[in-house]
Write a protein that holds these residues in place. Structure first.
Motif, PDB file in Angstrom:
ATOM      1  N   ILE A 176       0.819  -1.209   0.000  1.00  0.00           N
ATOM      2  CA  ILE A 176       0.000   0.000   0.000  1.00  0.00           C
ATOM      3  C   ILE A 176       0.857   1.266   0.000  1.00  0.00           C
ATOM      4  CG2 ILE A 176      -0.222   0.143   2.516  1.00  0.00           C
ATOM      5  CD1 ILE A 176      -3.187   0.930   2.021  1.00  0.00           C
ATOM      6  N   GLY A 177       2.063   1.186   0.557  1.00  0.00           N
ATOM      7  CA  GLY A 177       2.935   2.364   0.616  1.00  0.00           C
ATOM      8  C   GLY A 177       3.356   2.846  -0.752  1.00  0.00           C
ATOM      9  N   TRP A 178       3.935   1.937  -1.565  1.00  0.00           N
ATOM     10  CA  TRP A 178       4.402   2.382  -2.886  1.00  0.00           C
ATOM     11  C   TRP A 178       3.242   2.683  -3.829  1.00  0.00           C
ATOM     12  CZ3 TRP A 178       3.070   0.084  -7.357  1.00  0.00           C
ATOM     13  CH2 TRP A 178       2.804  -1.290  -7.398  1.00  0.00           C
ATOM     14  N   ILE A 179       2.082   2.051  -3.610  1.00  0.00           N
ATOM     15  CA  ILE A 179       0.926   2.359  -4.455  1.00  0.00           C
ATOM     16  C   ILE A 179       0.482   3.805  -4.237  1.00  0.00           C
ATOM     17  CG2 ILE A 179      -1.500   1.831  -4.888  1.00  0.00           C
ATOM     18  CD1 ILE A 179      -0.902  -1.082  -4.252  1.00  0.00           C
ATOM     19  N   ILE A 180       0.397   4.223  -2.960  1.00  0.00           N
ATOM     20  CA  ILE A 180       0.013   5.606  -2.656  1.00  0.00           C
ATOM     21  C   ILE A 180       1.055   6.577  -3.205  1.00  0.00           C
ATOM     22  CG2 ILE A 180      -0.330   7.268  -0.786  1.00  0.00           C
ATOM     23  CD1 ILE A 180      -1.590   5.036   0.858  1.00  0.00           C
ATOM     24  N   ALA A 181       2.330   6.254  -3.023  1.00  0.00           N
ATOM     25  CA  ALA A 181       3.396   7.131  -3.536  1.00  0.00           C
ATOM     26  C   ALA A 181       3.315   7.247  -5.058  1.00  0.00           C
ATOM     27  CB  ALA A 181       4.753   6.584  -3.109  1.00  0.00           C
ATOM     28  N   SER A 542      -8.456   5.352  -2.339  1.00  0.00           N
ATOM     29  CA  SER A 542      -8.544   4.247  -3.310  1.00  0.00           C
ATOM     30  C   SER A 542      -7.614   3.088  -2.967  1.00  0.00           C
ATOM     31  CB  SER A 542      -8.250   4.766  -4.720  1.00  0.00           C
ATOM     32  OG  SER A 542      -9.251   5.656  -5.147  1.00  0.00           O
ATOM     33  N   PRO A 543      -6.328   3.327  -2.676  1.00  0.00           N
ATOM     34  CA  PRO A 543      -5.478   2.198  -2.282  1.00  0.00           C
ATOM     35  C   PRO A 543      -5.955   1.499  -1.001  1.00  0.00           C
ATOM     36  CG  PRO A 543      -4.130   4.079  -2.891  1.00  0.00           C
ATOM     37  CD  PRO A 543      -5.535   4.567  -2.817  1.00  0.00           C
ATOM     38  N   CYS A 544      -6.484   2.279  -0.056  1.00  0.00           N
ATOM     39  CA  CYS A 544      -6.967   1.671   1.187  1.00  0.00           C
ATOM     40  C   CYS A 544      -8.171   0.759   0.925  1.00  0.00           C
ATOM     41  CB  CYS A 544      -7.350   2.764   2.193  1.00  0.00           C
ATOM     42  SG  CYS A 544      -5.945   3.736   2.789  1.00  0.00           S
ATOM     43  N   VAL A 545      -9.092   1.223   0.082  1.00  0.00           N
ATOM     44  CA  VAL A 545     -10.247   0.390  -0.262  1.00  0.00           C
ATOM     45  C   VAL A 545      -9.801  -0.849  -1.030  1.00  0.00           C
ATOM     46  CG1 VAL A 545     -12.385   0.303  -1.620  1.00  0.00           C
ATOM     47  CG2 VAL A 545     -11.870   2.315  -0.222  1.00  0.00           C
ATOM     48  N   PHE A 546      -8.884  -0.666  -1.992  1.00  0.00           N
ATOM     49  CA  PHE A 546      -8.374  -1.822  -2.738  1.00  0.00           C
ATOM     50  C   PHE A 546      -7.687  -2.804  -1.804  1.00  0.00           C
ATOM     51  CE2 PHE A 546      -4.680  -3.784  -4.833  1.00  0.00           C
ATOM     52  CZ  PHE A 546      -5.340  -4.568  -5.759  1.00  0.00           C
ATOM     53  N   TRP A 547      -6.972  -2.296  -0.824  1.00  0.00           N
ATOM     54  CA  TRP A 547      -6.248  -3.174   0.101  1.00  0.00           C
ATOM     55  C   TRP A 547      -7.215  -4.038   0.912  1.00  0.00           C
ATOM     56  CZ3 TRP A 547      -1.519  -4.217  -0.757  1.00  0.00           C
ATOM     57  CH2 TRP A 547      -0.736  -4.857   0.194  1.00  0.00           C
TER      58      TRP A 547
END
Length: 708
Positions: A176-181, A542-547
């Motif tokens: 989730i870290g690199w996706i948000i970045a 969005s990344p949090c929901v996908f996660w």
């Protein structure tokens, strides 16, 4: 919204008993001229929107950006991102949710302001400009759920999708870290690439941007007394169907102890049809999507399902052992699954290439014609001419809108400085996130992308059709061929696709919002800031929901899963084709791909040549989706179309007013149920009942086995 003005003029007695015939005729002529002038004025007022709001003070751009607007936007963003994410991971078909965003934003803020007004605590009234800010913020944030690639290129990088493809070694662990970045680095550049062209597209070229225009008319109508009354009724209907859809999703969950259980496994058209994925899914979200999508989309999906699962795949399965080896597994691309994936890719590419060339040609011709018109109308510049004032021939509405739109333009230094800063940061940062994506790939993309972003924004203004995914696919093949298999070309091309898609997608979204702001007198600065804040929200939410989906459903992305994510495997295999060529295709698959690729182009060409009669010809892009996924969701969507069709025959006015609202309620309710279902799955709570359907012969064997 028109203003109702009586056309009956009051005639007063002039106090004379007798008058000269000439004087009488002169008076009649004068009265006739006055009446005509009044009628002309009334006709202008009847078609004028801004005269309805002429007594309302337009707040400054800073006052349009309120705390309550962004609080409401945040909660609505979570709701809509969950919906878009579920659609991304199921069918990949995402309808326009602008109506729902505008309606719910109006309802929540209006309710809050009425409460404060009764308490004598209201400081700022709720305006249509603030409503536009909310709608822009919500659509911008939920747009990241699409352009972020959670159902396509980004998920296609994962190990789970790599295992379903022919190249299972080239993958990247999803964190989730690199996706948000990554999203923060690539999602803002599209905003700065076209922001200086807002005057050109909205005022000079007068592009329609149908979605932005429709949203503006909706918001304008909400803030009139009649529109507010209708909005209240619409919100009640939306709430009713939201509740029914949510409860229905909860009820369905009880019977889904395993993947093959529940109402989604109900063989409504027979067991043989069910084996070929022909069944009614009992899904409220697909019915709602079917009510919003045009009829031809739903029919095209059904035709594609019949052509593939009803005709082609059964015939190819008869060639098992001749065209492909037996018992390779259902996820192996060297068996029947390879035909399903690559033929779907061929149709998508054929349709995308045709529409890309068509829209690009249309764009260049339109630009050429408009530039010629501008040259003919050009005059010698005058030193003291005020270029910010609207030309005198404009209507009252256009004068007022143009004046306010030009008043708060984005400063050039902000646009250019932001563009250069983001380009520099991303060129340095992206190679650290993706080692395979070299800095010179990024530099080339950034040199080309402003032109493509403008073309996409311009084409969207003409046709309401964004070709962001088509630009992304072209980038996949270009960078994949450049990088090659030995240098991580699959991951490099998928990451490059994400860079390009985010740039061109956010550019067209921003221009849509500028058109909405122009028609509602919302400041361009307020709309731009709202777009930036909404994009930032989307990059985190969005990344949090996908996660949550990714962790709650271990089989995410497989064909047997509740969330098959069809475009993830499609995008990955496009990258493999771009890198390795056609060597991995099963026998005769390439020939079938050529045939369907050419067929997609031919169908589009015939459709355009027939003009209005071509509207009955199916769309190849929509036909391609069931080739891989199956037609079950198309049946649900056609049921939604049938409901709307019958409703329009019974009461068209009511269907037009409440059809999109009912559809939005069904989509929102079923979509939001996914969130608690995911939480239950993460907590290890499984449904207590498995509802299965067996043939009579199978049931006899089961009874005999249990009896023993």
């Amino acid at each position: 919204m028109t203003q109702n003005i009586s056309t009956t003029d009051k005639v007063e007695d002039n106090g004379f008993d007798s008058i000269d015939d000439n004087d009488e005729q002169n008076k009649l002529n004068q009265n006739g001229n006055n009446n005509m002038n009044k009628l002309n004025l009334k006709e202008e007022e009847e078609v004028s929107v801004e005269r309805v709001f002429q007594h309302e003070l337009v707040p400054s751009w800073r006052n349009q950006l309120t705390v309550r607007a962004f609080v409401v936007s945040f909660f609505l963003s979570v709701l809509f991102i969950v919906i878009v994410m579920k659609l991304n991971l199921t069918t990949g078909i995402i309808p326009s949710l602008n109506v729902s965003a505008g309606l719910l934003g109006f309802f929540f803020v209006k309710t809050w302001t009425k409460f404060l007004e009764k308490s004598n605590m209201l400081k700022l009234p709720f305006t249509r400009q603030e409503n536009s800010v909310i709608q822009t913020c919500v659509v911008a944030s939920s747009g990241i759920a699409f352009s972020g690639g959670f159902g396509s290129y980004l998920f296609g990088m994962s190990e789970s999708i790599a295992q379903l493809s022919s190249d299972s070694n080239d993958f990247k662990d999803l964190k989730i870290g690199w996706i948000i970045a990554f999203l923060f680095v690539v999602s803002f550049r599209g905003l700065f690439s076209v922001v200086l062209l807002s005057k050109t597209t909205v005022i000079d070229f007068k592009l329609t941007y149908p979605t932005g225009t429709a949203t503006a008319h909706l918001i304008n109508s909400f803030h009139t007394p009649q529109g507010a009354k209708l909005a209240k009724k619409q919100v009640k209907v939306l709430g009713k169907f939201f509740s029914l859809s949510f409860l229905w999703g909860f009820f369905r969950w009880f019977y889904t102890a395993t993947d093959s259980c529940g109402f989604q496994a109900f063989p409504s058209l027979g067991l043989k049809a069910y084996e070929n994925r022909f069944y009614f899914d009992f899904s409220a979200i697909y019915i709602g999507v079917g009510m919003i999508c045009p009829y031809i989309i739903n029919i095209s999906l059904l035709v594609g399902g019949i052509l593939s699962w009803g005709l082609m795949w059964p015939l190819i399965e008869n060639k098992e052992g001749h065209w492909y080896k037996k018992d390779l597994g259902h996820s192996n691309l060297h068996d029947i699954q390879g035909y399903r994936v690559f033929i779907a890719i061929a149709m998508i590419l054929g349709d995308g290439l045709y529409n890309f060339c068509k829209l690009l040609t249309h764009t260049f011709f339109a630009l050429y014609n408009q530039s010629r018109t501008k040259r003919r109308e050009s005059v010698l510049p005058v030193a003291d001419q005020d270029y910010t004032s609207p030309p005198p021939q404009l209507s009252y509405d256009d004068q007022r809108r143009t004046q306010l739109f030009l008043k708060d333009q984005i400063p050039k230094w902000v646009a250019i400085g932001g563009y250069v800063a983001i380009a520099a940061i991303s060129t340095v940062t992206l190679p650290h996130i993706f080692e395979e994506l070299k800095w010179y790939y990024i530099l080339v993309i950034y040199l080309i992308s402003p032109t493509l972003a403008f073309c996409n924004a311009y084409g969207c203004g003409l046709t309401d059709w964004s070709l962001a995914s088509t630009y992304g696919k072209l980038t996949i093949f270009t960078i994949g061929a450049w990088a090659g298999a030995s240098h991580g070309g699959v991951l490099a091309s998928l990451a490059a696709c994400g860079v390009m898609m985010n740039i061109v997608s956010t550019a067209s979204d921003l221009m849509q919002d500028f058109k909405t702001g122009y028609l509602t007198l919302a400041s361009p600065r307020a709309m731009f800031v709202s777009q930036v804040i909404g994009t930032a929200m989307g990059c985190v939410i969005s990344p949090c929901v996908f996660w949550i989906f990714y962790k709650a459903f271990p089989d995410l992305g497989t064909t047997a899963s509740e969330f098959p994510a069809p475009y993830a495997i499609v995008y990955r295999n496009m990258a493999i084709l771009g890198v390795e060529g056609f060597s991995n295709l099963p026998k005769n698959c390439l020939l079938l791909c050529y045939i369907l690729f050419c067929a997609a182009i031919a169908i589009n060409l015939i459709k355009d040549l027939l003009g209005k009669r071509g509207r009955f010809i199916p769309l190849p892009m929509a036909m391609a989706i069931p080739f891989y996924l199956g037609p079950y969701f198309a049946i649900d969507m056609c049921v939604g179309s049938l409901i709307l069709f019958v409703w329009e025959k019974i009461n068209k006015a009511k269907a037009d007013a409440f059809g999109p609202v009912v559809a939005s309620g069904l989509i929102c309710g079923d979509g939001i149920w996914t969130l608690p279902a995911s939480v239950l799955a993460l907590a290890g709570v499984k449904p207590p009942i498995c509802m299965k359907f067996l043939s009579r012969a199978t049931n006899v064997r089961v009874d005999a086995f249990l009896g023993n």
